[in-house]
Design a protein around this motif. Structure first.
Motif, PDB file in Angstrom:
ATOM      1  N   THR A  11       0.827  -1.211   0.000  1.00  0.00           N
ATOM      2  CA  THR A  11       0.000   0.000   0.000  1.00  0.00           C
ATOM      3  C   THR A  11       0.859   1.257   0.000  1.00  0.00           C
ATOM      4  OG1 THR A  11      -1.711  -1.199   1.223  1.00  0.00           O
ATOM      5  CG2 THR A  11      -1.851   1.207   1.194  1.00  0.00           C
ATOM      6  N   THR A  12       1.935   1.245   0.782  1.00  0.00           N
ATOM      7  CA  THR A  12       2.833   2.403   0.829  1.00  0.00           C
ATOM      8  C   THR A  12       3.489   2.645  -0.517  1.00  0.00           C
ATOM      9  OG1 THR A  12       3.271   1.948   3.170  1.00  0.00           O
ATOM     10  CG2 THR A  12       4.800   3.416   2.014  1.00  0.00           C
ATOM     11  N   LEU A  13       3.965   1.583  -1.171  1.00  0.00           N
ATOM     12  CA  LEU A  13       4.571   1.744  -2.495  1.00  0.00           C
ATOM     13  C   LEU A  13       3.566   2.293  -3.501  1.00  0.00           C
ATOM     14  CD1 LEU A  13       6.740  -1.508  -2.799  1.00  0.00           C
ATOM     15  CD2 LEU A  13       7.532   0.830  -2.424  1.00  0.00           C
ATOM     16  N   LEU A  14       2.328   1.789  -3.463  1.00  0.00           N
ATOM     17  CA  LEU A  14       1.310   2.283  -4.382  1.00  0.00           C
ATOM     18  C   LEU A  14       1.031   3.773  -4.160  1.00  0.00           C
ATOM     19  CD1 LEU A  14      -0.859   1.766  -6.534  1.00  0.00           C
ATOM     20  CD2 LEU A  14      -2.416   1.085  -4.679  1.00  0.00           C
ATOM     21  N   LEU A  15       0.944   4.175  -2.895  1.00  0.00           N
ATOM     22  CA  LEU A  15       0.703   5.595  -2.600  1.00  0.00           C
ATOM     23  C   LEU A  15       1.867   6.464  -3.049  1.00  0.00           C
ATOM     24  CD1 LEU A  15      -0.937   5.352   0.945  1.00  0.00           C
ATOM     25  CD2 LEU A  15      -2.062   5.657  -1.267  1.00  0.00           C
ATOM     26  N   LEU A  16       3.082   5.975  -2.905  1.00  0.00           N
ATOM     27  CA  LEU A  16       4.250   6.736  -3.358  1.00  0.00           C
ATOM     28  C   LEU A  16       4.242   6.905  -4.878  1.00  0.00           C
ATOM     29  CD1 LEU A  16       7.114   5.328  -1.091  1.00  0.00           C
ATOM     30  CD2 LEU A  16       6.030   7.580  -0.964  1.00  0.00           C
ATOM     31  N   ILE A  17       3.880   5.839  -5.603  1.00  0.00           N
ATOM     32  CA  ILE A  17       3.829   5.940  -7.071  1.00  0.00           C
ATOM     33  C   ILE A  17       2.770   6.954  -7.503  1.00  0.00           C
ATOM     34  CG2 ILE A  17       3.276   4.657  -9.167  1.00  0.00           C
ATOM     35  CD1 ILE A  17       4.525   2.186  -7.857  1.00  0.00           C
ATOM     36  N   ILE A  18       1.593   6.883  -6.856  1.00  0.00           N
ATOM     37  CA  ILE A  18       0.532   7.840  -7.189  1.00  0.00           C
ATOM     38  C   ILE A  18       0.975   9.266  -6.893  1.00  0.00           C
ATOM     39  CG2 ILE A  18      -1.812   8.571  -6.619  1.00  0.00           C
ATOM     40  CD1 ILE A  18      -2.497   5.653  -6.110  1.00  0.00           C
ATOM     41  N   SER A  19       1.650   9.466  -5.768  1.00  0.00           N
ATOM     42  CA  SER A  19       2.126  10.805  -5.409  1.00  0.00           C
ATOM     43  C   SER A  19       3.135  11.322  -6.414  1.00  0.00           C
ATOM     44  CB  SER A  19       2.736  10.777  -4.001  1.00  0.00           C
ATOM     45  OG  SER A  19       1.791  10.367  -3.038  1.00  0.00           O
ATOM     46  N   ILE A  20       4.033  10.461  -6.878  1.00  0.00           N
ATOM     47  CA  ILE A  20       5.042  10.887  -7.852  1.00  0.00           C
ATOM     48  C   ILE A  20       4.390  11.256  -9.179  1.00  0.00           C
ATOM     49  CG2 ILE A  20       7.007  10.079  -9.218  1.00  0.00           C
ATOM     50  CD1 ILE A  20       7.865   8.423  -6.790  1.00  0.00           C
ATOM     51  N   LEU A  21       3.429  10.440  -9.628  1.00  0.00           N
ATOM     52  CA  LEU A  21       2.754  10.746 -10.897  1.00  0.00           C
ATOM     53  C   LEU A  21       1.996  12.073 -10.823  1.00  0.00           C
ATOM     54  CD1 LEU A  21       1.391   7.215 -11.904  1.00  0.00           C
ATOM     55  CD2 LEU A  21       3.355   8.433 -12.866  1.00  0.00           C
ATOM     56  N   LEU A  22       1.253  12.276  -9.752  1.00  0.00           N
ATOM     57  CA  LEU A  22       0.495  13.526  -9.619  1.00  0.00           C
ATOM     58  C   LEU A  22       1.430  14.725  -9.476  1.00  0.00           C
ATOM     59  CD1 LEU A  22      -2.432  12.406  -7.284  1.00  0.00           C
ATOM     60  CD2 LEU A  22      -2.450  12.700  -9.757  1.00  0.00           C
ATOM     61  N   SER A  23       2.550  14.545  -8.775  1.00  0.00           N
ATOM     62  CA  SER A  23       3.518  15.637  -8.639  1.00  0.00           C
ATOM     63  C   SER A  23       4.145  15.967  -9.987  1.00  0.00           C
ATOM     64  CB  SER A  23       4.595  15.257  -7.620  1.00  0.00           C
ATOM     65  OG  SER A  23       4.030  14.998  -6.352  1.00  0.00           O
ATOM     66  N   PHE A  24       4.437  14.956 -10.793  1.00  0.00           N
ATOM     67  CA  PHE A  24       4.981  15.202 -12.132  1.00  0.00           C
ATOM     68  C   PHE A  24       3.967  15.941 -13.005  1.00  0.00           C
ATOM     69  CE2 PHE A  24       5.707  13.846 -16.554  1.00  0.00           C
ATOM     70  CZ  PHE A  24       7.016  14.296 -16.714  1.00  0.00           C
ATOM     71  N   THR A  25       2.677  15.584 -12.867  1.00  0.00           N
ATOM     72  CA  THR A  25       1.643  16.290 -13.615  1.00  0.00           C
ATOM     73  C   THR A  25       1.589  17.765 -13.225  1.00  0.00           C
ATOM     74  OG1 THR A  25       0.351  14.257 -13.757  1.00  0.00           O
ATOM     75  CG2 THR A  25      -0.805  16.317 -14.186  1.00  0.00           C
ATOM     76  N   GLU A  26       1.686  18.040 -11.928  1.00  0.00           N
ATOM     77  CA  GLU A  26       1.688  19.433 -11.473  1.00  0.00           C
ATOM     78  C   GLU A  26       2.900  20.179 -12.015  1.00  0.00           C
ATOM     79  OE1 GLU A  26      -0.361  21.304  -9.809  1.00  0.00           O
ATOM     80  OE2 GLU A  26      -1.896  19.776  -9.504  1.00  0.00           O
ATOM     81  N   LEU A  27       4.053  19.513 -12.039  1.00  0.00           N
ATOM     82  CA  LEU A  27       5.261  20.152 -12.568  1.00  0.00           C
ATOM     83  C   LEU A  27       5.124  20.448 -14.053  1.00  0.00           C
ATOM     84  CD1 LEU A  27       8.195  21.061 -12.184  1.00  0.00           C
ATOM     85  CD2 LEU A  27       8.910  18.700 -12.633  1.00  0.00           C
ATOM     86  N   THR A  28       4.530  19.518 -14.808  1.00  0.00           N
ATOM     87  CA  THR A  28       4.330  19.742 -16.246  1.00  0.00           C
ATOM     88  C   THR A  28       3.377  20.902 -16.503  1.00  0.00           C
ATOM     89  OG1 THR A  28       4.672  17.374 -16.615  1.00  0.00           O
ATOM     90  CG2 THR A  28       3.651  18.627 -18.394  1.00  0.00           C
TER      91      THR A  28
END
Length: 383
Positions: free
Chosen positions: A47-64
């Motif tokens: 669950t922690t790994l899944l949440l980290l992946i989701i956080s990274i993807l959403l953060s990359f979207t915000e950066l883009t």
């Protein structure tokens, strides 16, 4: 008698400490749990790994999104005094160049002999009319949509050349019975008319009138724009054509010209570099075409009106601090929400597990009770 005193121990060490640090501890919003009371599991790890992946993807979207910026459309009354307006035209008509008459007349009464200012080249109509040079309606809509964005417009202007392309040579087996009219001319920045008619028709002039059988006002518009010439920017009438089988036919185009600024600068000015600001004009167009009788004047007529507003399309990018705040909000929201979901799932598993155990225990008690009761009845009968 006092063992604590004999061993040098202080009873205060086993209670709450007093003092400033103890008072500050009462405001602690992050209570701690001793490691001995925590247990790690593989489910929690996944669950922690899944949440980290989701956080990274959403953060990359915000950066883009932050890097791409956003556009703001501002309307205002055009300031300053403008006297002239450049008109850029590139049109092909299946008639001889000597048989065409081109004029511009504005609301102030000035008349410009555009035929003397524009260049005419003989060409073959087959090279221009209904060929591959016209974009399909879907491609044109997509390309025109791209030309409304600041980044695309600035890139196209930097990459393109601000000149008309050369007239291609007439191929073998083709006759140069068409005329390409192209170039730029200066006019007053007021309402005006730009029209192309046949020789001897539409104006009082000396000379022989053109035979009506030579009329053919089918046309291909390669470029029609106002302001500085940017051939790579697609305007509503660019790369379009119209054909007619009749000799007496009238095409009318009504254009509303809007001065437009594409910029990345917070305060654009004519002295701004070309890489960050472009001053140009957009226009909207409606058209009418219909056959006319021999008492009317056939031809191609453009009527343009200058709107008294200025459209500024500015591309902006938020501050870096705002980006950091959004990224922190995204990551914390995902982790907190994921933690709640994980706890709810654990609670649901515990509730379902305890319910199953309770049902199994009740069934066992009834079974045992039934067996005991039957045994007692058997004993009484024996007695």
């Amino acid at each position: 008698m006092n063992g604590f005193v004999d061993h040098g121990l202080d009873e205060s060490a086993f209670g709450e400490q007093k003092g400033l640090s103890a008072g500050i501890k009462s405001f602690d919003a992050f209570p701690k749990t001793k490691p001995t009371y925590t247990r790690r599991s593989s489910t929690g790890g996944y669950t922690t790994l899944l949440l980290l992946i989701i956080s990274i993807l959403l953060s990359f979207t915000e950066l883009t999104r932050w890097y791409a910026g956003h556009e703001i459309h501002l309307f205002s009354v055009e300031k300053g005094v403008s006297r002239t307006l450049q008109i850029n035209l590139d049109i092909v008509i299946p008639m001889l160049c000597n048989d065409l008459h081109i004029n511009v007349q504005d609301a102030s009464g000035d008349r410009i002999l555009a035929g003397d200012m524009l260049q005419r080249d003989g060409t073959a109509w087959e090279m221009w009319g209904q060929g591959g040079r016209r974009l399909e309606s879907g491609d044109m809509a997509r390309e025109m949509e791209e030309d409304t964005h600041v980044g695309h417009v600035l890139g196209e202007v930097r990459a393109g050349k601000k000149v008309f392309r050369r007239t291609p040579k007439v191929g073998r087996g083709m006759e140069a019975k068409a005329c390409r009219i192209y170039g730029s001319l200066e006019g007053n920045k007021v309402q005006g008319d730009f029209h192309i008619t046949a020789r001897g028709h539409g104006y009082m002039e000396f000379g022989q009138h053109l035979d009506h059988q030579a009329f053919n006002f089918s046309h291909t518009i390669n470029e029609l724009s106002f302001g500085p010439l940017y051939p790579t920017i697609l305007n509503p009438l660019d790369k379009t054509y119209a054909t007619t089988p009749t000799h007496f036919h009238k095409y009318q185009y009504y254009l509303s010209v809007v001065p437009t600024i594409y910029t990345r600068s917070p305060s654009p000015s004519p002295s701004s570099p070309l890489s960050s600001t472009i001053f140009t004009n957009q226009y909207a167009v409606t058209s009418q075409s219909h056959p006319v009788d021999e008492r009317s004047v056939p031809g191609i007529f453009f009527k343009f009106d200058i709107e008294p507003i200025l459209l500024t399309i500015r591309e902006e990018r938020g501050s870096f601090l705002a980006l950091v705040v959004r990224v922190v909000n995204v990551m914390s929201g995902v982790l907190v929400g994921g933690g709640w979901c994980y706890q709810l799932m654990g609670w649901a598993r515990e509730v379902s597990g305890s319910g199953g155990r309770a049902r199994r225990g009740t069934d066992t008690g009834l079974l045992h009770g039934g067996m005991n009761g039957s045994m007692r009845e058997g004993e009484e009968e024996d007695e």
